[in-house]
Enzyme design. Structure first.
Site, short mmCIF file in Angstrom:
data_model
loop_
_atom_site.label_atom_id
_atom_site.label_comp_id
_atom_site.label_asym_id
_atom_site.label_seq_id
_atom_site.Cartn_x
_atom_site.Cartn_y
_atom_site.Cartn_z
N ASN A 1 0.92 -1.10 0.11
CA ASN A 1 -0.07 0.09 -0.14
C ASN A 1 0.76 1.34 0.06
O ASN A 1 1.93 1.23 0.54
CB ASN A 1 -0.92 0.04 1.20
N ILE A 2 0.36 2.20 -0.77
CA ILE A 2 1.03 3.43 -0.85
C ILE A 2 0.11 4.67 -0.59
O ILE A 2 -0.98 4.83 -1.14
CB ILE A 2 1.57 3.83 -2.35
N GLU A 3 0.59 5.12 0.57
CA GLU A 3 -0.41 6.48 1.17
C GLU A 3 -0.20 7.63 0.49
O GLU A 3 1.00 7.93 0.07
CB GLU A 3 -0.56 6.20 2.48
N CYS B 1 -4.20 0.65 -2.68
CA CYS B 1 -3.89 -0.43 -1.79
C CYS B 1 -2.92 -1.46 -2.39
O CYS B 1 -2.47 -1.52 -3.40
CB CYS B 1 -5.11 -1.22 -1.85
N GLU C 1 -3.17 -4.58 -3.05
CA GLU C 1 -3.50 -5.49 -4.22
C GLU C 1 -3.48 -4.53 -5.52
O GLU C 1 -3.31 -5.18 -6.63
CB GLU C 1 -4.93 -5.70 -4.00
N CYS D 1 -10.35 -4.62 0.10
CA CYS D 1 -11.49 -3.50 0.18
C CYS D 1 -12.28 -3.72 -1.06
O CYS D 1 -11.98 -4.50 -2.14
CB CYS D 1 -10.99 -2.26 0.20
N CYS E 1 -10.74 -2.79 -4.67
CA CYS E 1 -9.68 -3.89 -5.25
C CYS E 1 -10.52 -5.07 -5.53
O CYS E 1 -9.91 -5.82 -6.73
CB CYS E 1 -8.70 -4.42 -3.91
N1 THU Z 1 -5.24 -1.57 2.51
C1 THU Z 1 -4.62 -2.14 1.50
O1 THU Z 1 -3.61 -1.96 0.92
N2 THU Z 1 -5.31 -3.53 1.33
C2 THU Z 1 -6.31 -3.90 1.99
O2 THU Z 1 -6.84 -5.09 1.58
C3 THU Z 1 -6.92 -3.22 3.15
C4 THU Z 1 -6.47 -1.61 3.09
C5 THU Z 1 -4.55 -0.32 2.91
C6 THU Z 1 -5.25 0.97 2.72
C7 THU Z 1 -4.50 1.87 3.79
O3 THU Z 1 -3.01 2.25 3.07
C8 THU Z 1 -4.30 1.03 4.83
O4 THU Z 1 -4.37 -0.25 4.27
C9 THU Z 1 -5.38 1.34 5.84
O5 THU Z 1 -6.64 1.30 5.33
#
Ligand code: THU
Length: 144
Positions: free
Chosen positions: A42-44, A53, A55, A92, A95
């Site tokens: 994941n890259i915020e 996300c 995925e 989510c 995804c």
């Molecule tokens: N996130 C994912 O990368 N994949 C998931 O299946 C659930 C959520 C990430 C998004 C965000 O960066 C962090 O988790 C919290 O929601």
């Protein structure tokens, strides 16, 4: 490829997660139909909504390199510093929709990873029943 190898890769990819806002690190390992592995984390973002996300990172890497057929994805997520076995991290809705675009819901496996030894395997159709996908547009007349 062994599910255990996919599980390990997803767990290891958590180290590249960029999650300064949630502190929740997710890794993914996506297996193509012909056995190639693409990874993601994941890259915020400070503006929050551009966050990607793990995925989707893996899918977009693969699709952007010409891949179109996939057999499985392993996903491992949890708070920074969490020890294995992790709690299950389920994909989510966005995804799941992206998976629906490129994967056969009857056969594509979503592997939710707690540790290399502990994971749960679902078919996409179980996590995304009655999903809307490319097939729906074909049936109503493809205008592309
Ligand atoms: N996130 C994912 O990368 N994949 C998931 O299946 C659930 C959520 C990430 C998004 C965000 O960066 C962090 O988790 C919290 O929601």
């Amino acid at each position: 490829m062994d599910r255990k190898i996919l599980a390990r890769k997803a767990l290891d990819m958590r180290k590249f997660s960029y999650a300064p806002y949630s502190g929740f690190r997710v890794g993914a390992a996506l297996l193509t139909a012909d056995g190639k592995l693409y990874t993601g984390c994941n890259i915020e973002n400070a503006a929050y909504t551009p966050t990607n996300c793990a995925e989707r990172t893996a899918f977009f890497k693969a699709v952007s390199e010409g891949e179109r057929n996939f057999q499985a994805i392993a996903i491992a997520g949890g708070p920074e510093g969490a020890k294995e076995p992790l709690e299950l991290c389920s994909p989510c809705g966005v995804c799941r929709q992206v998976m629906m675009e490129f994967c056969d819901p009857e056969t594509f496996e979503v592997i939710l990873v707690r540790s290399e030894e502990e994971y749960q395997v679902y078919l996409l159709k179980e996590l995304f029943p009655q999903g809307f996908g490319p097939g729906n547009l074909k049936e109503s007349g493809d205008r592309r």
